[in-house]
Design an enzyme around this catalytic site. Structure first.
Site, PDB file in Angstrom:
ATOM      1  N   ARG A   1       1.181  -5.671   3.192  1.00 36.08           N
ATOM      2  CA  ARG A   1       0.127  -6.444   3.841  1.00 36.08           C
ATOM      3  C   ARG A   1      -0.099  -7.765   3.122  1.00 36.08           C
ATOM      4  O   ARG A   1       0.227  -7.913   1.939  1.00 36.08           O
ATOM      5  CB  ARG A   1      -1.155  -5.615   3.892  1.00 36.08           C
ATOM      6  CG  ARG A   1      -1.546  -4.993   2.563  1.00 36.08           C
ATOM      7  CD  ARG A   1      -2.526  -3.858   2.746  1.00 36.08           C
ATOM      8  NE  ARG A   1      -2.929  -3.325   1.443  1.00 36.08           N
ATOM      9  CZ  ARG A   1      -3.880  -2.428   1.270  1.00 36.08           C
ATOM     10  NH1 ARG A   1      -4.525  -1.941   2.315  1.00 36.08           N
ATOM     11  NH2 ARG A   1      -4.198  -1.984   0.074  1.00 36.08           N
TER      12      ARG A   1
ATOM     13  N   ASP B   1      -8.906  -3.392   3.588  1.00 37.56           N
ATOM     14  CA  ASP B   1      -9.018  -1.951   3.316  1.00 37.56           C
ATOM     15  C   ASP B   1      -9.455  -1.148   4.538  1.00 37.56           C
ATOM     16  O   ASP B   1     -10.533  -0.554   4.563  1.00 37.56           O
ATOM     17  CB  ASP B   1      -9.971  -1.696   2.145  1.00 37.56           C
ATOM     18  CG  ASP B   1      -9.375  -2.147   0.823  1.00 37.56           C
ATOM     19  OD1 ASP B   1      -8.184  -2.488   0.799  1.00 37.56           O
ATOM     20  OD2 ASP B   1     -10.091  -2.157  -0.186  1.00 37.56           O
TER      21      ASP B   1
ATOM     22  N   ASP C   1     -16.219  -2.697  -3.515  1.00 31.40           N
ATOM     23  CA  ASP C   1     -14.804  -2.847  -3.874  1.00 31.40           C
ATOM     24  C   ASP C   1     -13.930  -3.030  -2.637  1.00 31.40           C
ATOM     25  O   ASP C   1     -12.732  -3.294  -2.770  1.00 31.40           O
ATOM     26  CB  ASP C   1     -14.313  -1.653  -4.699  1.00 31.40           C
ATOM     27  CG  ASP C   1     -14.576  -0.325  -4.009  1.00 31.40           C
ATOM     28  OD1 ASP C   1     -15.748   0.039  -3.873  1.00 31.40           O
ATOM     29  OD2 ASP C   1     -13.613   0.345  -3.595  1.00 31.40           O
ATOM     30  N   ASN C   2     -14.518  -2.912  -1.441  1.00 33.34           N
ATOM     31  CA  ASN C   2     -13.784  -3.154  -0.198  1.00 33.34           C
ATOM     32  C   ASN C   2     -14.195  -4.461   0.464  1.00 33.34           C
ATOM     33  O   ASN C   2     -13.831  -4.707   1.610  1.00 33.34           O
ATOM     34  CB  ASN C   2     -14.016  -2.004   0.795  1.00 33.34           C
ATOM     35  CG  ASN C   2     -13.398  -0.700   0.324  1.00 33.34           C
ATOM     36  OD1 ASN C   2     -12.463  -0.705  -0.474  1.00 33.34           O
ATOM     37  ND2 ASN C   2     -13.919   0.416   0.798  1.00 33.34           N
TER      38      ASN C   2
ATOM     39  N   ARG D   1     -11.952  -8.817  -5.005  1.00 36.42           N
ATOM     40  CA  ARG D   1     -13.077  -8.158  -4.348  1.00 36.42           C
ATOM     41  C   ARG D   1     -14.373  -8.445  -5.106  1.00 36.42           C
ATOM     42  O   ARG D   1     -14.341  -8.872  -6.266  1.00 36.42           O
ATOM     43  CB  ARG D   1     -12.824  -6.639  -4.316  1.00 36.42           C
ATOM     44  CG  ARG D   1     -11.473  -6.274  -3.711  1.00 36.42           C
ATOM     45  CD  ARG D   1     -10.858  -5.060  -4.420  1.00 36.42           C
ATOM     46  NE  ARG D   1      -9.479  -4.834  -3.965  1.00 36.42           N
ATOM     47  CZ  ARG D   1      -9.151  -4.143  -2.882  1.00 36.42           C
ATOM     48  NH1 ARG D   1     -10.094  -3.586  -2.155  1.00 36.42           N
ATOM     49  NH2 ARG D   1      -7.904  -4.003  -2.518  1.00 36.42           N
TER      50      ARG D   1
ATOM     51  N   LYS E   1       0.849  -1.191   0.000  1.00 38.79           N
ATOM     52  CA  LYS E   1       0.000   0.000   0.000  1.00 38.79           C
ATOM     53  C   LYS E   1       0.887   1.244   0.000  1.00 38.79           C
ATOM     54  O   LYS E   1       1.854   1.322   0.746  1.00 38.79           O
ATOM     55  CB  LYS E   1      -0.881  -0.003   1.245  1.00 38.79           C
ATOM     56  CG  LYS E   1      -1.686   1.264   1.489  1.00 38.79           C
ATOM     57  CD  LYS E   1      -2.452   1.142   2.804  1.00 38.79           C
ATOM     58  CE  LYS E   1      -3.223   2.399   3.132  1.00 38.79           C
ATOM     59  NZ  LYS E   1      -3.973   2.266   4.416  1.00 38.79           N
TER      60      LYS E   1
END
Length: 473
Positions: free
Chosen positions: A165, A251, A241-242, A172, A102
């Site tokens: 991560r 997320d 999308d999360n 997703r 990220k």
């Protein structure tokens, strides 16, 4: 480090090649050694250090493309705007785990953004994901944290950072929405086969592999949301999308762990209409699954999809019941349904701290209600409830002390309160990571007493209750 590249093999329709762009004067400040051991990653290796920091480019690293419903509105193309999938590694359990960075810099899906992350948000995600795993909530995990001297501009200039991560998968609901909405049937079929092979191989043994896989996705999502509700966690941005296809919490942005009990609590100050309020999370989970099921309308009949969705509510309710029975030391669902609703009304009226209440309930001695009564204004109301509760527990179990001990393993002493994260972030921004590590230590073992860290189990001070988090978090 043995990196594999299975998602990259799907082809250009699914992603764009993207490299990590290292930050100015970047440095590794935290590394999750126990997770690294599980993933057979040797951080002392010079080559591994260079790969993870972006100094050595990975030809197969990529950013994913997907769509999503954001606060109810459909966005036909989103994607990893600041994330890079380095590849997959195999854990000691034989399963594959993504390595995803990220804040790695601009990608083709950054939408005019800088592709960066700030130290504040990376620390919040590191702490939250590890706290959730310790609470037995399915979640992505933090492997490494990098800070830097590079300024990243949000409301004000902040220190740039990167967070490495891991999760079983970063696919997703929005991945399926992207290909379905564009009528890309061949790519949608490819994605289905990929998920069956890598995430749900047991479903391949079924007479209807797709039905079996989707049923498991629905049940995993239901259990995940039930666990959120039981520990008082609010995600903050439950966009499709999360939402992970593997049923993991991903997320972390403007999340929150409930302090004063408030069913309609909204932790995300960008959520002006309260769409993702705490009490609405179970319903939103089902709404998101409805969006997902539409993507398979050319593969399965409507009645089949409805039947799959109908698994959600009973799975969520039954799992939530089990979790709350454990928290209250009960063994009867009927008794739980008699005692829990009036208790939640009391907690709401008293603005009682959710975590502290259940921890005190675990320590409750027979006929000595004062430790709990001292926490409320309406002592009589709570006293009446406690008498009913004590009677119910005594009728179900002959060993009061043993039941209390088991409750202590279900009710954490420590959760990630917003003000604690704020204090840790302030220290880290001045180069002091000791408070971060102290907090991480108790969050990794939240059910232990840690008497030396009692201060980290206290309610937020007045200034701490007014802190705001938003989508920029």
């Amino acid at each position: 480090m043995n990196l594999e590249h299975h998602f990259a093999s799907l082809g250009e329709a699914f992603s764009s090649k993207t490299l990590i762009q290292p930050l100015h004067e970047q440095r590794l400040v935290e590394f999750n050694q126990s997770l690294a051991t599980f993933l057979s990653i040797d951080i002392k290796s010079t080559e591994t250090k260079r790969i993870l920091s972006g100094e050595e480019p990975l030809p197969s690293s990529l950013s994913m493309v997907y769509a999503g419903h954001q606060f109810g509105g459909f966005s036909p193309q989103l994607g990893d705007g600041r994330g890079v999938l380095l590849g997959e590694v195999r854990g000691l359990d034989g399963l594959l785990y993504d390595l995803h960075m990220k804040g790695a810099g601009p990608t083709p899906y950054s939408r005019r953004g800088d592709g960066r992350a700030v130290l504040r948000s990376c620390i919040r995600e590191y702490l939250a994901s590890e706290a959730m795993v310790a609470l037995s909530v399915p979640s992505s995990r933090a492997l490494a944290l990098y800070d830097s001297r590079e300024a990243v501009y949000r409301e004000t200039p902040e220190a740039g950072a990167m967070l490495l991560r891991t999760s079983q998968g970063h696919i997703r609901f929005g991945h399926f929405e992207y290909f379905f909405s564009q009528g890309k049937q061949e790519e949608l079929d490819q994605l289905i086969e990929y998920c069956l092979k890598h995430y749900y191989p047991d479903s391949l043994k079924s007479e209807s592999p797709l039905e079996d896989m989707l049923t498991e996705v629905v049940k995993r999502t239901a259990r995940m949301v039930a666990k959120w509700q039981s520990v008082g966690f609010q995600h903050g941005v439950m966009n499709t999308d999360n939402f992970s296809f593997t049923g993991e919490t991903i997320d972390y942005g403007p999340y929150g762990f409930m302090e004063d009990y408030e069913p309609n609590w909204v932790c995300n100050h960008s959520d002006h209409e309260g769409r993702y309020a705490f009490s609405r999370q179970p319903g939103v989970g089902l709404w998101n699954l409805n969006c997902l099921m539409r993507c398979f309308s050319k593969h399965l009949e409507r009645d089949q999809l409805i039947a799959i969705l109908q698994c959600y509510e009973p799975e969520l309710q039954s799992h939530y019941d089990v979790l709350m029975m454990q928290k209250m030391g009960l063994s009867s669902v009927e008794v739980l349904h008699e005692l829990l609703p009036p208790l939640l009304l009391i907690l709401t009226a008293e603005k009682m701290d959710y975590t502290i209440f259940f921890r005190l309930l675990s320590h409750l001695e027979k006929d000595n209600f004062n430790p709990l009564l001292d926490e409320v204004v309406d002592r009589q109301r709570l006293s009446q409830w406690l008498k009913r509760y004590q009677s119910a527990r005594l009728s179900e179990s002959t060993n009061w002390e043993q039941a209390g001990h088991e409750m202590l393993q279900a009710n954490p002493k420590f959760v990630l309160r917003n003000y604690l994260a704020h204090e840790v972030i302030l220290a880290a921004e001045h180069g002091d990571y000791l408070p971060f590590r102290r907090l991480l230590n108790v969050l990794n073992q939240p059910f232990n007493e840690h008497p030396e860290s009692n201060a980290l189990a206290q309610r937020a001070p007045d200034w701490g209750k007014s802190l705001e988090v938003s989508c920029s978090s």
